[in-house]
Design a protein around this motif. Structure first.
Motif, PDB file in Angstrom:
ATOM      1  N   LEU A 186       7.105 -60.497   1.169  1.00  0.00           N
ATOM      2  CA  LEU A 186       6.792 -59.656   2.653  1.00  0.00           C
ATOM      3  C   LEU A 186       7.361 -60.767   3.636  1.00  0.00           C
ATOM      4  O   LEU A 186       7.208 -60.241   4.738  1.00  0.00           O
ATOM      5  N   GLN A 187       8.011 -61.632   3.366  1.00  0.00           N
ATOM      6  CA  GLN A 187       8.541 -62.700   4.310  1.00  0.00           C
ATOM      7  C   GLN A 187      10.095 -62.617   4.518  1.00  0.00           C
ATOM      8  O   GLN A 187      10.670 -63.072   5.247  1.00  0.00           O
ATOM      9  N   GLN A 188      10.748 -61.522   3.644  1.00  0.00           N
ATOM     10  CA  GLN A 188      12.115 -61.149   3.932  1.00  0.00           C
ATOM     11  C   GLN A 188      12.327 -60.130   4.145  1.00  0.00           C
ATOM     12  O   GLN A 188      11.616 -58.977   4.097  1.00  0.00           O
ATOM     13  N   GLU A 189      13.586 -59.579   5.004  1.00  0.00           N
ATOM     14  CA  GLU A 189      14.002 -58.416   5.492  1.00  0.00           C
ATOM     15  C   GLU A 189      14.051 -57.454   4.348  1.00  0.00           C
ATOM     16  O   GLU A 189      14.471 -57.888   3.129  1.00  0.00           O
ATOM     17  N   ASN A 190      13.721 -56.216   4.245  1.00  0.00           N
ATOM     18  CA  ASN A 190      13.925 -55.375   3.111  1.00  0.00           C
ATOM     19  C   ASN A 190      12.897 -55.971   2.252  1.00  0.00           C
ATOM     20  O   ASN A 190      13.245 -55.215   1.079  1.00  0.00           O
ATOM     21  N   LEU A 191      12.177 -56.555   2.640  1.00  0.00           N
ATOM     22  CA  LEU A 191      11.432 -57.014   1.555  1.00  0.00           C
ATOM     23  C   LEU A 191      11.662 -57.571   0.213  1.00  0.00           C
ATOM     24  O   LEU A 191      11.087 -57.837  -0.790  1.00  0.00           O
TER      25      LEU A 191
ATOM     26  N   LEU B 225       6.789 -55.608   8.637  1.00  0.00           N
ATOM     27  CA  LEU B 225       7.964 -55.438   7.615  1.00  0.00           C
ATOM     28  C   LEU B 225       7.639 -54.135   6.990  1.00  0.00           C
ATOM     29  O   LEU B 225       8.270 -53.392   6.428  1.00  0.00           O
ATOM     30  N   LEU B 226       6.191 -54.115   6.426  1.00  0.00           N
ATOM     31  CA  LEU B 226       5.892 -52.982   5.559  1.00  0.00           C
ATOM     32  C   LEU B 226       5.907 -51.760   6.369  1.00  0.00           C
ATOM     33  O   LEU B 226       6.130 -50.472   5.949  1.00  0.00           O
ATOM     34  N   MET B 227       5.389 -51.905   7.694  1.00  0.00           N
ATOM     35  CA  MET B 227       5.414 -50.737   8.636  1.00  0.00           C
ATOM     36  C   MET B 227       6.825 -50.154   8.761  1.00  0.00           C
ATOM     37  O   MET B 227       7.132 -49.002   8.883  1.00  0.00           O
ATOM     38  N   LYS B 228       7.632 -51.123   8.953  1.00  0.00           N
ATOM     39  CA  LYS B 228       9.064 -50.789   9.175  1.00  0.00           C
ATOM     40  C   LYS B 228       9.540 -49.840   7.970  1.00  0.00           C
ATOM     41  O   LYS B 228      10.348 -48.773   7.901  1.00  0.00           O
ATOM     42  N   LEU B 229       9.299 -50.347   6.931  1.00  0.00           N
ATOM     43  CA  LEU B 229       9.561 -49.700   5.544  1.00  0.00           C
ATOM     44  C   LEU B 229       9.144 -48.247   5.615  1.00  0.00           C
ATOM     45  O   LEU B 229       9.707 -47.352   5.422  1.00  0.00           O
ATOM     46  N   ALA B 230       7.669 -48.200   5.843  1.00  0.00           N
ATOM     47  CA  ALA B 230       7.011 -47.006   5.852  1.00  0.00           C
ATOM     48  C   ALA B 230       7.599 -45.910   6.630  1.00  0.00           C
ATOM     49  O   ALA B 230       7.657 -44.821   6.536  1.00  0.00           O
ATOM     50  N   ALA B 231       8.298 -46.396   7.870  1.00  0.00           N
ATOM     51  CA  ALA B 231       8.768 -45.660   9.083  1.00  0.00           C
ATOM     52  C   ALA B 231       9.961 -44.848   8.437  1.00  0.00           C
ATOM     53  O   ALA B 231      10.579 -43.782   8.794  1.00  0.00           O
ATOM     54  N   THR B 232      10.576 -45.456   7.294  1.00  0.00           N
ATOM     55  CA  THR B 232      11.729 -44.881   6.533  1.00  0.00           C
ATOM     56  C   THR B 232      11.408 -44.049   5.347  1.00  0.00           C
ATOM     57  O   THR B 232      12.389 -43.277   4.781  1.00  0.00           O
ATOM     58  N   CYS B 233      10.438 -43.898   5.041  1.00  0.00           N
ATOM     59  CA  CYS B 233       9.944 -43.216   3.724  1.00  0.00           C
ATOM     60  C   CYS B 233       9.517 -41.781   3.881  1.00  0.00           C
ATOM     61  O   CYS B 233       8.889 -41.336   4.907  1.00  0.00           O
ATOM     62  N   GLN B 234      10.308 -41.016   3.370  1.00  0.00           N
ATOM     63  CA  GLN B 234      10.250 -39.573   3.280  1.00  0.00           C
ATOM     64  C   GLN B 234       8.756 -38.925   3.327  1.00  0.00           C
ATOM     65  O   GLN B 234       8.648 -37.808   3.913  1.00  0.00           O
ATOM     66  N   LYS B 235       8.072 -39.426   2.468  1.00  0.00           N
ATOM     67  CA  LYS B 235       6.496 -38.985   1.911  1.00  0.00           C
ATOM     68  C   LYS B 235       5.691 -39.743   2.597  1.00  0.00           C
ATOM     69  O   LYS B 235       4.434 -39.445   2.088  1.00  0.00           O
ATOM     70  N   PHE B 236       5.893 -40.720   3.139  1.00  0.00           N
ATOM     71  CA  PHE B 236       4.832 -41.439   3.868  1.00  0.00           C
ATOM     72  C   PHE B 236       3.733 -40.770   4.364  1.00  0.00           C
ATOM     73  O   PHE B 236       3.817 -39.953   5.436  1.00  0.00           O
ATOM     74  N   GLU B 237       2.434 -41.334   4.197  1.00  0.00           N
ATOM     75  CA  GLU B 237       1.217 -40.551   4.710  1.00  0.00           C
ATOM     76  C   GLU B 237       0.322 -41.696   5.341  1.00  0.00           C
ATOM     77  O   GLU B 237      -0.599 -41.522   6.408  1.00  0.00           O
ATOM     78  N   ALA B 238       0.083 -42.928   4.736  1.00  0.00           N
ATOM     79  CA  ALA B 238      -1.080 -43.655   5.240  1.00  0.00           C
ATOM     80  C   ALA B 238      -0.595 -45.044   5.060  1.00  0.00           C
ATOM     81  O   ALA B 238      -0.091 -45.475   3.958  1.00  0.00           O
ATOM     82  N   PHE B 239      -1.267 -46.025   5.904  1.00  0.00           N
ATOM     83  CA  PHE B 239      -1.026 -47.495   5.689  1.00  0.00           C
ATOM     84  C   PHE B 239      -2.438 -48.001   5.954  1.00  0.00           C
ATOM     85  O   PHE B 239      -3.203 -47.868   6.916  1.00  0.00           O
ATOM     86  N   CYS B 240      -2.973 -48.757   4.786  1.00  0.00           N
ATOM     87  CA  CYS B 240      -4.167 -49.415   5.016  1.00  0.00           C
ATOM     88  C   CYS B 240      -3.886 -50.877   4.834  1.00  0.00           C
ATOM     89  O   CYS B 240      -3.440 -51.382   3.890  1.00  0.00           O
ATOM     90  N   GLN B 241      -4.411 -51.558   6.077  1.00  0.00           N
ATOM     91  CA  GLN B 241      -4.437 -52.920   6.032  1.00  0.00           C
ATOM     92  C   GLN B 241      -5.725 -53.476   5.668  1.00  0.00           C
ATOM     93  O   GLN B 241      -6.790 -53.351   6.444  1.00  0.00           O
ATOM     94  N   VAL B 242      -5.752 -54.098   4.768  1.00  0.00           N
ATOM     95  CA  VAL B 242      -7.154 -55.179   4.297  1.00  0.00           C
ATOM     96  C   VAL B 242      -7.287 -56.375   5.035  1.00  0.00           C
ATOM     97  O   VAL B 242      -6.226 -57.132   4.939  1.00  0.00           O
ATOM     98  N   SER B 243      -8.146 -56.692   5.800  1.00  0.00           N
ATOM     99  CA  SER B 243      -8.510 -57.854   6.317  1.00  0.00           C
ATOM    100  C   SER B 243      -9.787 -58.502   6.418  1.00  0.00           C
ATOM    101  O   SER B 243     -10.556 -57.960   5.424  1.00  0.00           O
TER     102      SER B 243
ATOM    103  N   ARG C 192       4.071 -60.554  10.667  1.00  0.00           N
ATOM    104  CA  ARG C 192       5.479 -60.271  10.304  1.00  0.00           C
ATOM    105  C   ARG C 192       5.309 -59.480   8.858  1.00  0.00           C
ATOM    106  O   ARG C 192       5.921 -58.670   8.658  1.00  0.00           O
ATOM    107  N   GLY C 193       4.476 -59.925   8.033  1.00  0.00           N
ATOM    108  CA  GLY C 193       4.493 -59.241   6.605  1.00  0.00           C
ATOM    109  C   GLY C 193       4.176 -57.844   6.760  1.00  0.00           C
ATOM    110  O   GLY C 193       4.850 -56.847   6.539  1.00  0.00           O
ATOM    111  N   PRO C 194       2.996 -57.382   7.563  1.00  0.00           N
ATOM    112  CA  PRO C 194       2.683 -56.349   7.787  1.00  0.00           C
ATOM    113  C   PRO C 194       3.629 -55.350   8.444  1.00  0.00           C
ATOM    114  O   PRO C 194       3.783 -54.263   8.403  1.00  0.00           O
TER     115      PRO C 194
END
Length: 110
Positions: A3-8, A51-69, A47-49
């Motif tokens: 989660l600390q690298q571009e493109n994970l 990058l995950l949201m950035k990935l999610a934006a490119t996913c064809q079937k993406f539906e939900a993002f859940c952030q556990v805090s 930054r980690g989350p």
């Protein structure tokens, strides 16, 4: 996955597979240690989350993002804390940009 690298830290082949199949992300990665250096904690917890949201934006079937805090994020609240989105007086984007541009001596003294 890092989660600390571009493109994970994933190869092109793995990224394409995720982009075609991924529909839900549950992110529980983070640090809650109070002595972690500010830049490291920001890298992990913000930054980690992002990058995950950035990935999610490119996913064809993406539906939900859940952030556990943790409830530490609501430490100014008293009594029962309901599971809902609370308004914040902080501009997280401004704070993230500020921390991202700090040099090592500023980070250590903060």
């Amino acid at each position: 996955m890092d989660l600390q690298q571009e493109n994970l830290g994933l190869s092109g082949l793995h990224l394409e597979e995720l982009r075609s199949k991924l529909n839900i992300i549950v992110n529980a990665a983070g640090t809650v240690e109070f002595d972690t250096r500010l830049d490291i904690a920001t890298d992990i917890n913000v930054r980690g989350p992002l990058l995950l949201m950035k990935l999610a934006a490119t996913c064809q079937k993406f539906e939900a993002f859940c952030q556990v805090s943790t409830l530490f994020a609501l430490s100014d609240k008293l009594g029962f804390i309901d599971e809902k989105i609370y308004e914040s007086g902080h501009d997280w984007h401004k704070e993230y940009q500020k921390i991202s541009t700090m040099n090592a001596s500023e980070i250590i003294s903060s």
